[in-house]
Design a protein around this motif. Sequence first.
Motif, PDB file in Angstrom:
ATOM      1  N   ASP A  16      44.554  33.367  43.017  1.00  0.00           N
ATOM      2  CA  ASP A  16      44.881  34.746  42.690  1.00  0.00           C
ATOM      3  C   ASP A  16      44.710  35.611  43.946  1.00  0.00           C
ATOM      4  O   ASP A  16      43.592  35.899  44.361  1.00  0.00           O
ATOM      5  CB  ASP A  16      43.943  35.201  41.558  1.00  0.00           C
ATOM      6  N   ASP A  56      45.217  38.732  44.485  1.00  0.00           N
ATOM      7  CA  ASP A  56      44.558  40.020  44.275  1.00  0.00           C
ATOM      8  C   ASP A  56      43.044  39.868  44.280  1.00  0.00           C
ATOM      9  O   ASP A  56      42.327  40.667  44.877  1.00  0.00           O
ATOM     10  CB  ASP A  56      45.008  40.650  42.950  1.00  0.00           C
ATOM     11  N   ALA A  57      42.586  38.801  43.609  1.00  0.00           N
ATOM     12  CA  ALA A  57      41.145  38.544  43.590  1.00  0.00           C
ATOM     13  C   ALA A  57      40.655  38.223  45.002  1.00  0.00           C
ATOM     14  O   ALA A  57      39.595  38.674  45.435  1.00  0.00           O
ATOM     15  CB  ALA A  57      40.822  37.394  42.640  1.00  0.00           C
ATOM     16  N   PHE A 110      41.951  39.198  47.877  1.00  0.00           N
ATOM     17  CA  PHE A 110      41.897  40.401  48.716  1.00  0.00           C
ATOM     18  C   PHE A 110      40.706  41.286  48.333  1.00  0.00           C
ATOM     19  O   PHE A 110      40.037  41.850  49.199  1.00  0.00           O
ATOM     20  CB  PHE A 110      43.199  41.207  48.625  1.00  0.00           C
ATOM     21  N   TYR A 111      40.459  41.370  47.053  1.00  0.00           N
ATOM     22  CA  TYR A 111      39.319  42.174  46.586  1.00  0.00           C
ATOM     23  C   TYR A 111      38.026  41.667  47.230  1.00  0.00           C
ATOM     24  O   TYR A 111      37.209  42.441  47.726  1.00  0.00           O
ATOM     25  CB  TYR A 111      39.244  42.081  45.063  1.00  0.00           C
ATOM     26  N   SER A 162      37.997  42.232  51.037  1.00  0.00           N
ATOM     27  CA  SER A 162      37.816  43.642  51.387  1.00  0.00           C
ATOM     28  C   SER A 162      36.356  44.071  51.249  1.00  0.00           C
ATOM     29  O   SER A 162      35.977  45.140  51.701  1.00  0.00           O
ATOM     30  CB  SER A 162      38.699  44.532  50.514  1.00  0.00           C
ATOM     31  N   ARG A 163      35.550  43.224  50.604  1.00  0.00           N
ATOM     32  CA  ARG A 163      34.123  43.522  50.498  1.00  0.00           C
ATOM     33  C   ARG A 163      33.323  42.811  51.591  1.00  0.00           C
ATOM     34  O   ARG A 163      32.097  42.817  51.565  1.00  0.00           O
ATOM     35  CB  ARG A 163      33.588  43.099  49.119  1.00  0.00           C
ATOM     36  N   TYR A 219      45.567  50.670  51.353  1.00  0.00           N
ATOM     37  CA  TYR A 219      45.726  49.219  51.503  1.00  0.00           C
ATOM     38  C   TYR A 219      45.905  48.822  52.963  1.00  0.00           C
ATOM     39  O   TYR A 219      45.347  47.819  53.428  1.00  0.00           O
ATOM     40  CB  TYR A 219      46.932  48.729  50.694  1.00  0.00           C
ATOM     41  N   SER A 269      42.668  48.919  54.765  1.00  0.00           N
ATOM     42  CA  SER A 269      41.715  47.849  54.431  1.00  0.00           C
ATOM     43  C   SER A 269      42.284  46.448  54.698  1.00  0.00           C
ATOM     44  O   SER A 269      41.564  45.468  54.600  1.00  0.00           O
ATOM     45  CB  SER A 269      41.224  47.978  52.991  1.00  0.00           C
ATOM     46  N   LYS A 273      45.377  44.797  53.537  1.00  0.00           N
ATOM     47  CA  LYS A 273      46.089  43.977  52.557  1.00  0.00           C
ATOM     48  C   LYS A 273      47.405  43.448  53.134  1.00  0.00           C
ATOM     49  O   LYS A 273      48.079  44.128  53.902  1.00  0.00           O
ATOM     50  CB  LYS A 273      46.375  44.821  51.301  1.00  0.00           C
ATOM     51  N   PHE A 331      35.129  50.919  53.497  1.00  0.00           N
ATOM     52  CA  PHE A 331      35.045  50.482  52.099  1.00  0.00           C
ATOM     53  C   PHE A 331      36.147  51.152  51.300  1.00  0.00           C
ATOM     54  O   PHE A 331      36.342  52.365  51.393  1.00  0.00           O
ATOM     55  CB  PHE A 331      33.688  50.865  51.499  1.00  0.00           C
ATOM     56  N   LEU A 332      36.847  50.349  50.519  1.00  0.00           N
ATOM     57  CA  LEU A 332      37.879  50.888  49.628  1.00  0.00           C
ATOM     58  C   LEU A 332      37.453  50.698  48.179  1.00  0.00           C
ATOM     59  O   LEU A 332      37.268  49.576  47.727  1.00  0.00           O
ATOM     60  CB  LEU A 332      39.217  50.177  49.874  1.00  0.00           C
ATOM     61  N   ALA A 333      37.271  51.800  47.459  1.00  0.00           N
ATOM     62  CA  ALA A 333      37.048  51.704  46.013  1.00  0.00           C
ATOM     63  C   ALA A 333      38.424  51.635  45.362  1.00  0.00           C
ATOM     64  O   ALA A 333      39.222  52.561  45.507  1.00  0.00           O
ATOM     65  CB  ALA A 333      36.262  52.910  45.523  1.00  0.00           C
ATOM     66  N   PHE A 334      38.691  50.514  44.694  1.00  0.00           N
ATOM     67  CA  PHE A 334      40.042  50.253  44.191  1.00  0.00           C
ATOM     68  C   PHE A 334      40.406  51.154  43.010  1.00  0.00           C
ATOM     69  O   PHE A 334      39.557  51.461  42.165  1.00  0.00           O
ATOM     70  CB  PHE A 334      40.152  48.795  43.721  1.00  0.00           C
ATOM     71  N   PRO A 380      40.140  47.976  39.940  1.00  0.00           N
ATOM     72  CA  PRO A 380      39.241  46.896  40.372  1.00  0.00           C
ATOM     73  C   PRO A 380      39.650  45.574  39.721  1.00  0.00           C
ATOM     74  O   PRO A 380      40.023  45.540  38.559  1.00  0.00           O
ATOM     75  CB  PRO A 380      37.873  47.363  39.882  1.00  0.00           C
ATOM     76  N   VAL A 381      39.595  44.492  40.502  1.00  0.00           N
ATOM     77  CA  VAL A 381      40.135  43.211  40.068  1.00  0.00           C
ATOM     78  C   VAL A 381      39.091  42.427  39.270  1.00  0.00           C
ATOM     79  O   VAL A 381      37.913  42.407  39.625  1.00  0.00           O
ATOM     80  CB  VAL A 381      40.586  42.398  41.297  1.00  0.00           C
ATOM     81  N   GLU A 382      39.527  41.788  38.203  1.00  0.00           N
ATOM     82  CA  GLU A 382      38.627  40.926  37.422  1.00  0.00           C
ATOM     83  C   GLU A 382      38.581  39.545  38.064  1.00  0.00           C
ATOM     84  O   GLU A 382      39.624  38.989  38.412  1.00  0.00           O
ATOM     85  CB  GLU A 382      39.131  40.808  35.984  1.00  0.00           C
ATOM     86  N   ASN A 442      33.756  42.393  36.907  1.00  0.00           N
ATOM     87  CA  ASN A 442      34.709  43.273  36.207  1.00  0.00           C
ATOM     88  C   ASN A 442      35.322  42.701  34.927  1.00  0.00           C
ATOM     89  O   ASN A 442      36.135  43.359  34.281  1.00  0.00           O
ATOM     90  CB  ASN A 442      35.849  43.717  37.140  1.00  0.00           C
ATOM     91  N   GLU A 500      32.353  49.739  41.168  1.00  0.00           N
ATOM     92  CA  GLU A 500      32.855  49.998  42.525  1.00  0.00           C
ATOM     93  C   GLU A 500      31.834  50.815  43.320  1.00  0.00           C
ATOM     94  O   GLU A 500      31.562  50.535  44.487  1.00  0.00           O
ATOM     95  CB  GLU A 500      34.180  50.767  42.478  1.00  0.00           C
ATOM     96  N   GLN A 534      28.904  48.751  44.352  1.00  0.00           N
ATOM     97  CA  GLN A 534      29.220  47.958  45.545  1.00  0.00           C
ATOM     98  C   GLN A 534      29.126  48.821  46.787  1.00  0.00           C
ATOM     99  O   GLN A 534      28.588  48.414  47.817  1.00  0.00           O
ATOM    100  CB  GLN A 534      30.635  47.372  45.422  1.00  0.00           C
TER     101      GLN A 534
END
Lengths: 434, 251
Positions: free
Chosen positions: A379, A381-382, A384-385, A388-389, B47, B50, B52, B83-86, B89-91, B145, B157, B160
């Motif tokens: 995934d 998206d997961a 990248f999330y 990004s941390r 994006y 950060s 993407k 830091f980017l607060a989405f 937020p992705v599960e 999440n 978020e 974090q």
Amino acid sequence: MRRAQALAAKREAAAERLSRGDLPKGGAWITAARENALERLHQMGLPARRDEYWRFTRPEALIAAQAAPVPLMIDEDAPQFGELDRLKLVFVDGVLNVAQSDALAMENVEITTLEQAATQDIHWARDLFGVLESRGQAPVERPLAALNTATATQGLLIRVTGKAPRPISLTYLRADDAGDAVVHHVIRLEKGAELTLLESGPAAARLSKVIEVDVADGASFDHIRTQGRDHGRRALTHLFARIGAEASFKSFSLTVNGALTRNEYVITLEGDDSHATVSGAVAGDGNDGAFHQDDTVFITHAGERCESRQVFKKVLRNGATGVFQGKILVRQSAQKTDGYQISQALLLDEDSQFLAKPELEIYADDVACSHGATVGAIDEDALFYMVSRGVPRRQAQDMLVLAFLSEALDEIDNEAIRDDIQTRLELWVERHSA
Amino acid sequence: MLEIKDLHVKLADEDKEILKGLSLRVPSGEVHAIMGPNGSGKSTMSYVLSGKDGYEVTSGSATLDGADLLEMEPEERAAAGLFLAFQYPVEIPGVGNMTFLRTAVNSQRKLRGEEELSAAEFLKLVRTRAKSLKIDADMLKRPVNVGFSGGEKKRNEILQMAMLEPKMCILDETDSGLDVDAMKLVAEGVNALRDGKRSFLVITHYQRLLDHIKPDVVHIMADGRIIKTGGPELALEVEHNGYADLLAEVA
């Protein structure tokens, strides 16, 4: 006509592979079982690639008269289940090694070797040895299980009369690079008995293993195995189980590495109010030589109000292949059945493949059955999330791989065993991290 | 200080320019807000900053305290203090929230050449910070999440953010999907992190969030660049009159 010709060819191959004169010598009960298996083998013939259940996995290497040699791998990891208190029995190239094993004795458990029992004219195992295997031949034939019954001289006959105080662990080591092991275990859990069976190790260059398990009313059988590291090894295993009423059956397998592994499960929920789970986590990397892993599951519901679960998760990379053929058969008698089946693959590249054939066949009218098969990539998206941390991409991907497999590992109840397997898996992921 | 100069960005696999000469400076310790109509490029900016995939920077620069952000991998940008607060937020099923937080904190420390936090140190820190955001032990144990409500995701978020202690926080429509109480809680969490040195860039559609997180400067973004910069009163103007007047002004 073509079908008749194909059957004739398969029978001819079977006759060529094994004849009466090749059967091992033994006492009356085992000779009867072996002759019966040979006859069935000759009727069925050897598996061929056109057979319905051999389309995704080529049987040739499993049928060949001799095992192809496989270099021995030096395993520097801590042994599997190392810290766990258990009755430890060691096989080398499929032969029980007494010197490396504990004594065959434990409270509420009676253990005999097949070798010893075979010298006797009568033994309790005659009610099960080759019997559950024979019943498991319909509606899908499994000729290589009959071949195993006919030729096996190694294995354990285990009778459990109460709660086994410790797990029995079978460690399968290798010493001969062309070792060809044929092992056949019979396990009988009497009413209310409980046993945990652990298996680990690469076993042999080629392994054929049959386990027949009879789980009587109120009994509980828990099976956890790890199929070991030697890259070139091949294995075909069959697990036949009959489950009585209010009984529990669980089997979990971890497969990492191995050129070819096929695990067949034939489970019959005969009594009412019982539970059966088969689950597996698979991690395969084609760059280790070859990787092909196949789970073929057939669960029959005959009793009422039984629950069955199939949970298989496979991570595949660099041309690795995963196969899942899973069936739930609900007989007319099996009202209030709850059947669940999920098989999922995570493909880490475009060279790997997952072949799945989920099947439901239902004759009762009041049942709940669900099945799902999915295949997907990481995934993004997961990923990248996580990145990004501040988590490096490689580490994030490893975490996602382990997360994907965790659903299968969650099927293991014993926390210490689950942690042990988790650790093994983490090491594999670390080694194969891209 | 975050400094963006004449940034031009297009979609990687399409010939479509999204940022068309974006310039922006957020000095240390300040809170800036960006408002703008849908499709103006606000999320793209967050994006691209950060790291993407899917975007191509064709010209311009973006630096954080002088370091070239666009040259860094996303994890390096995070370690450098971004830091980017989405917005969404992705599960992540199967990865525990606590495990993820600890991995992130220690990965960043490692990248910066600092010593990793021990399990005990981390636990103490996370408990204190989670408490002030009303995040209970159960939320920390659950997978990242997964099954969180909209408000819980946004609080997560901010948690974090609190744990990672970035220099520059970008909040991408953090108020979307929040009720008034949840928004207050999130805003309090953000305000608690204002320490005179840390900077914030708050992307929002609504003035409402800015009642709680008071900005020093407000930018209006349209068609891939900043078209107007002013004080907090600019946000009120947008709230009352919409963007039409502002867009007409520059047209």
